[in-house]
Scaffold this motif. Structure first.
Motif, PDB file in Angstrom:
ATOM      1  N   ASP A   1      70.347  62.052  16.881  1.00  0.00           N
ATOM      2  CA  ASP A   1      69.915  62.222  15.482  1.00  0.00           C
ATOM      3  C   ASP A   1      68.928  63.384  15.419  1.00  0.00           C
ATOM      4  O   ASP A   1      67.773  63.272  15.825  1.00  0.00           O
ATOM      5  CB  ASP A   1      69.268  60.926  14.984  1.00  0.00           C
ATOM      6  CG  ASP A   1      69.017  60.969  13.485  1.00  0.00           C
ATOM      7  OD1 ASP A   1      69.307  62.010  12.860  1.00  0.00           O
ATOM      8  OD2 ASP A   1      68.543  59.955  12.936  1.00  0.00           O
TER       9      ASP A   1
ATOM     10  N   THR B   1      75.796  62.662  18.960  1.00  0.00           N
ATOM     11  CA  THR B   1      75.259  61.304  19.086  1.00  0.00           C
ATOM     12  C   THR B   1      73.747  61.273  18.919  1.00  0.00           C
ATOM     13  O   THR B   1      73.170  60.203  18.690  1.00  0.00           O
ATOM     14  CB  THR B   1      75.618  60.711  20.463  1.00  0.00           C
ATOM     15  OG1 THR B   1      74.991  61.482  21.497  1.00  0.00           O
ATOM     16  CG2 THR B   1      77.130  60.701  20.675  1.00  0.00           C
TER      17      THR B   1
ATOM     18  N   GLY C   1      84.374  54.210  12.775  1.00  0.00           N
ATOM     19  CA  GLY C   1      83.518  54.118  11.595  1.00  0.00           C
ATOM     20  C   GLY C   1      84.036  53.157  10.540  1.00  0.00           C
ATOM     21  O   GLY C   1      83.251  52.447   9.892  1.00  0.00           O
TER      22      GLY C   1
ATOM     23  N   ARG D   1      78.875  58.150  15.221  1.00  0.00           N
ATOM     24  CA  ARG D   1      78.051  58.412  16.407  1.00  0.00           C
ATOM     25  C   ARG D   1      78.520  57.575  17.592  1.00  0.00           C
ATOM     26  O   ARG D   1      78.577  58.063  18.726  1.00  0.00           O
ATOM     27  CB  ARG D   1      76.577  58.137  16.096  1.00  0.00           C
ATOM     28  CG  ARG D   1      75.900  59.246  15.320  1.00  0.00           C
ATOM     29  CD  ARG D   1      74.399  59.109  15.346  1.00  0.00           C
ATOM     30  NE  ARG D   1      73.949  57.989  14.535  1.00  0.00           N
ATOM     31  CZ  ARG D   1      73.653  58.083  13.232  1.00  0.00           C
ATOM     32  NH1 ARG D   1      73.763  59.253  12.621  1.00  0.00           N
ATOM     33  NH2 ARG D   1      73.243  57.027  12.572  1.00  0.00           N
ATOM     34  N   MET D   2      78.882  56.320  17.345  1.00  0.00           N
ATOM     35  CA  MET D   2      79.383  55.485  18.439  1.00  0.00           C
ATOM     36  C   MET D   2      80.758  55.970  18.910  1.00  0.00           C
ATOM     37  O   MET D   2      81.084  55.882  20.098  1.00  0.00           O
ATOM     38  CB  MET D   2      79.466  54.027  17.986  1.00  0.00           C
ATOM     39  CG  MET D   2      78.116  53.355  17.844  1.00  0.00           C
ATOM     40  SD  MET D   2      77.110  53.423  19.348  1.00  0.00           S
ATOM     41  CE  MET D   2      78.161  52.565  20.509  1.00  0.00           C
TER      42      MET D   2
ATOM     43  N   LEU E   1      75.937  54.626   5.618  1.00  0.00           N
ATOM     44  CA  LEU E   1      75.152  54.535   6.848  1.00  0.00           C
ATOM     45  C   LEU E   1      75.941  53.855   7.961  1.00  0.00           C
ATOM     46  O   LEU E   1      75.870  54.261   9.129  1.00  0.00           O
ATOM     47  CB  LEU E   1      73.854  53.777   6.577  1.00  0.00           C
ATOM     48  CG  LEU E   1      72.820  54.490   5.686  1.00  0.00           C
ATOM     49  CD1 LEU E   1      71.635  53.587   5.403  1.00  0.00           C
ATOM     50  CD2 LEU E   1      72.351  55.786   6.327  1.00  0.00           C
ATOM     51  N   HIS E   2      76.702  52.830   7.584  1.00  0.00           N
ATOM     52  CA  HIS E   2      77.548  52.167   8.582  1.00  0.00           C
ATOM     53  C   HIS E   2      78.596  53.142   9.136  1.00  0.00           C
ATOM     54  O   HIS E   2      78.867  53.152  10.348  1.00  0.00           O
ATOM     55  CB  HIS E   2      78.232  50.951   7.960  1.00  0.00           C
ATOM     56  CG  HIS E   2      77.347  49.755   7.824  1.00  0.00           C
ATOM     57  ND1 HIS E   2      76.596  49.266   8.867  1.00  0.00           N
ATOM     58  CD2 HIS E   2      77.094  48.939   6.769  1.00  0.00           C
ATOM     59  CE1 HIS E   2      75.913  48.205   8.475  1.00  0.00           C
ATOM     60  NE2 HIS E   2      76.189  47.987   7.189  1.00  0.00           N
ATOM     61  N   TYR E   3      79.175  53.932   8.243  1.00  0.00           N
ATOM     62  CA  TYR E   3      80.201  54.885   8.691  1.00  0.00           C
ATOM     63  C   TYR E   3      79.594  55.939   9.615  1.00  0.00           C
ATOM     64  O   TYR E   3      80.174  56.275  10.655  1.00  0.00           O
ATOM     65  CB  TYR E   3      80.855  55.554   7.486  1.00  0.00           C
ATOM     66  CG  TYR E   3      81.937  56.538   7.862  1.00  0.00           C
ATOM     67  CD1 TYR E   3      83.201  56.109   8.224  1.00  0.00           C
ATOM     68  CD2 TYR E   3      81.683  57.917   7.868  1.00  0.00           C
ATOM     69  CE1 TYR E   3      84.192  57.003   8.583  1.00  0.00           C
ATOM     70  CE2 TYR E   3      82.663  58.818   8.226  1.00  0.00           C
ATOM     71  CZ  TYR E   3      83.916  58.358   8.580  1.00  0.00           C
ATOM     72  OH  TYR E   3      84.889  59.247   8.937  1.00  0.00           O
ATOM     73  N   ASP E   4      78.427  56.483   9.251  1.00  0.00           N
ATOM     74  CA  ASP E   4      77.778  57.488  10.099  1.00  0.00           C
ATOM     75  C   ASP E   4      77.426  56.923  11.469  1.00  0.00           C
ATOM     76  O   ASP E   4      77.550  57.603  12.497  1.00  0.00           O
ATOM     77  CB  ASP E   4      76.514  58.008   9.407  1.00  0.00           C
ATOM     78  CG  ASP E   4      76.833  58.840   8.172  1.00  0.00           C
ATOM     79  OD1 ASP E   4      77.992  59.298   8.061  1.00  0.00           O
ATOM     80  OD2 ASP E   4      75.936  59.015   7.321  1.00  0.00           O
ATOM     81  N   GLU E   5      76.995  55.663  11.490  1.00  0.00           N
ATOM     82  CA  GLU E   5      76.696  55.025  12.771  1.00  0.00           C
ATOM     83  C   GLU E   5      77.967  54.863  13.602  1.00  0.00           C
ATOM     84  O   GLU E   5      77.961  55.039  14.828  1.00  0.00           O
ATOM     85  CB  GLU E   5      76.044  53.658  12.534  1.00  0.00           C
ATOM     86  CG  GLU E   5      75.669  52.912  13.791  1.00  0.00           C
ATOM     87  CD  GLU E   5      74.578  53.600  14.602  1.00  0.00           C
ATOM     88  OE1 GLU E   5      74.461  53.300  15.807  1.00  0.00           O
ATOM     89  OE2 GLU E   5      73.848  54.445  14.029  1.00  0.00           O
TER      90      GLU E   5
ATOM     91  N   PHE F   1      82.921  49.394  12.226  1.00  0.00           N
ATOM     92  CA  PHE F   1      81.631  49.323  11.538  1.00  0.00           C
ATOM     93  C   PHE F   1      81.771  49.073  10.047  1.00  0.00           C
ATOM     94  O   PHE F   1      80.769  48.980   9.342  1.00  0.00           O
ATOM     95  CB  PHE F   1      80.841  50.618  11.777  1.00  0.00           C
ATOM     96  CG  PHE F   1      80.169  50.672  13.121  1.00  0.00           C
ATOM     97  CD1 PHE F   1      78.811  50.420  13.242  1.00  0.00           C
ATOM     98  CD2 PHE F   1      80.892  50.956  14.261  1.00  0.00           C
ATOM     99  CE1 PHE F   1      78.187  50.463  14.470  1.00  0.00           C
ATOM    100  CE2 PHE F   1      80.272  51.003  15.504  1.00  0.00           C
ATOM    101  CZ  PHE F   1      78.920  50.756  15.619  1.00  0.00           C
TER     102      PHE F   1
ATOM    103  N   GLU G   1      74.529  51.794   2.004  1.00  0.00           N
ATOM    104  CA  GLU G   1      74.768  50.998   3.197  1.00  0.00           C
ATOM    105  C   GLU G   1      76.125  51.299   3.819  1.00  0.00           C
ATOM    106  O   GLU G   1      76.252  51.386   5.048  1.00  0.00           O
ATOM    107  CB  GLU G   1      74.662  49.511   2.843  1.00  0.00           C
ATOM    108  CG  GLU G   1      74.767  48.591   4.040  1.00  0.00           C
ATOM    109  CD  GLU G   1      74.587  47.126   3.668  1.00  0.00           C
ATOM    110  OE1 GLU G   1      74.739  46.270   4.566  1.00  0.00           O
ATOM    111  OE2 GLU G   1      74.301  46.855   2.480  1.00  0.00           O
TER     112      GLU G   1
END
Length: 551
Positions: A172, A170, A292, A317-318, A310-314, A296, A307
């Protein structure tokens, strides 16, 4: 007492380190496979290879460990061998592309092969290593109450390791100088995991196994079976590796016979744990991918920096944060489990955990609220804690009174009927005597003369001493069973629970076109788990129904 507590802590340091590696290392596995160009349906099949190997080899490892005897004890040689595989996988997975580039001019296929090999290795060795660790805990704390307390600490350390393992991704780490030097976040995480695992592995050198227990167990087992090779009584050294492998392979036919004669209590516990873990693993294996993509709206196969990616990576992490909260919940309940069991009993704890899992996965299936989904993910920690403690505490309970629990499927009336058939008496002869006369051979109305057995429907008397009919024959001794073998059977349920979802989930998602199918299947498996958990033998009081019901 303090020496045994110190031993338990030393054992669980490795347990914690291993769980850190399994939690943090496996989070990156689905993204790495999808990034390499593998389709989602094949990715889920790769995740099932390690558990398949575990289903085949973990019982062999458990049975061999029960029969091993040497300078380093019964458990540690197997723990160390499996830990070597974990270390190799931690080196291969993050550097698969670099190794492939050094060895081949067209490294794409070799990179994918190395990545799959490393994933299968960490899945198999990491999960198989828990079996001798669990057996070592049960060796040190064999009683019912003390084993439950010991496995509460064991679950606490697993939850603690999961907290650390799920928390690491989680953060970076890309901007860190060391991460830049090592080549990015994934190589940095795996390098950190390698260091943590090596330090935790060193603690096993200070564990002193109870040699007497192993020697007595081996002598008792050797009187009834010749599975273990004679060379297993030697110290584990490299020159004996061939004999060890040969001995493990020789266990295959014996293991088939063992599985055929698994006691009823173990069979019921196995089926319940299989369904329970299938429900939980359908959630655990694919939760980060579910967050993901479904919450997201990310795309795992998108190019890095876009984009969608990046949404998937975020989302990943969530998802890791949700699994971290799950481990926190499990950690808290592992501290409270002993008191909860003493207050409401193991049956109520086990069933309530399955009901909560069914509720949580159902909510995740229909909801797209990130806070609510994260809360439900955290709630599943109660189920995770229960499955880490109660099945193994029940196994220790069964082994504490083998003559009762492992012989519970034998019923005396069926034995008497078989004896009556051999003497050519009518089927109701024995029942007639018990209902009209008095137990113990005492005279009563409607009974036959002393020393004779009545066959009322024929009007005949058979000259046979009544004591041979009325006094039940002694229950034959229960064949000895090693603790690690039954632990391996339960761990096989855990491993098999990953195989079935891994083989099916990818195709189900492909057919439905939605990753929501992960949570829907987890909810369906939870309902099965509730039913089969209600049939588990939790105490001696449950044995009354065991004499009249069969599985």
């Amino acid at each position: 007492m303090w020496a045994r507590v110190a031993q338990l802590i030393l054992v669980n340091v490795l347990t914690c380190g291993l769980e850190i590696c399994m939690a943090a290392g496996t989070i990156y596995i689905p993204p790495l496979l999808l990034e390499s160009g593998m389709e989602e349906r094949f990715m889920t099949m790769v995740l099932g290879v390690g558990p398949v190997l575990g289903v085949v080899f973990v019982p062999m490892i458990g049975s061999a460990s029960d029969r091993w005897s040497g300078r380093f004890g019964r458990r540690r040689p197997f723990i160390w061998a499996l830990c070597v595989g974990v270390l190799l996988s931690l080196l291969i997975i993050p550097h698969a592309s670099s190794i492939a580039a050094l060895l081949a001019s067209r490294p794409r296929q070799l990179e994918l092969l190395l990545l799959v090999s490393g994933i299968c290795l960490i899945d198999f060795c990491g999960q198989a290593c828990f079996t001798p660790l669990e057996a070592l805990v049960s060796d040190l704390f064999p009683g019912e109450e003390e084993s439950r307390q010991a496995f509460s600490i064991y679950s606490f350390m697993i939850s603690l390791g999961g907290c650390v393992g799920y928390l690491l991704p989680t953060v970076d780490w890309h901007t860190g100088s060391l991460a830049v030097l090592l080549g990015g976040q994934e190589p940095f995480i795996y390098a950190l995991l390698t260091l943590i695992f090596l330090l935790s592995l060193l603690t096993t050198a200070f564990i002193s196994e109870e040699q007497g227990v192993g020697e007595v167990s081996n002598k008792r087992l050797s009187s009834t079976t010749s599975v273990a090779p004679k060379s297993s009584r030697c110290c584990p050294r490299p020159q004996h590796l061939r004999l060890v492998v040969k001995g493990c392979l020789s266990l295959l036919p014996r293991l088939y016979e063992m599985y055929r004669h698994v006691p009823l209590v173990i069979r019921r516990l196995f089926v319940a744990e299989l369904c329970s873990w299938m429900a939980l693993m359908s959630f655990l294996l694919f939760y980060t991918d579910f967050v993901g993509e479904a919450l997201f709206h990310g795309v795992p196969t998108a190019q890095p920096g876009t984009e969608e990616r990046l949404h998937y990576d975020e989302g990943v992490r969530m998802g890791s944060l949700g699994l971290f909260l799950q481990c926190v919940t499990s950690l808290v309940f592992s501290l409270l489990m002993d008191r909860l069991v003493a207050r409401v009993g193991m049956r109520a704890i086990y069933l309530s955990s399955m009901v909560l899992l069914a509720l949580a996965t159902s909510v995740m299936t229909v909801s797209r609220s990130l806070p609510l989904v994260t809360l439900m993910a955290a709630a599943t920690g109660y189920t995770f804690c229960t499955l880490q403690i109660l099945p193994y505490a029940l196994t220790c309970l069964y082994h504490s009174d083998k003559q009762v629990f492992f012989a519970c499927s034998k019923s005396l009336p069926s034995l008497d009927k078989k004896r009556a058939e051999k003497m050519m008496l009518p089927p109701g002869a024995i029942t007639q005597h018990y209902s009209n006369g008095h137990p113990g051979g005492m005279a009563g109305p409607g009974t036959s003369p002393k020393g004779l057995a009545a066959a009322p429907s024929l009007g005949l008397y058979v000259s046979l001493p009544m004591d041979s009919l009325l006094v039940p024959p002694p229950i034959p001794p229960v064949p000895p069973r090693g603790m690690c073998l039954d632990m391996a059977i339960l761990d096989s349920a855990y491993l098999l629970s990953q195989v079935l979802p891994s083989l099916c989930m990818g195709f189900i998602v492909h057919l439905t076109g939605s990753v929501t199918a992960y949570m829907a299947c987890a909810s369906a498996f939870s309902l099965l788990a509730i039913y089969f958990s209600s049939r588990v033998i939790f105490d001696r009081g449950d044995l009354n129904g065991c004499l009249s019901l069969s599985t």
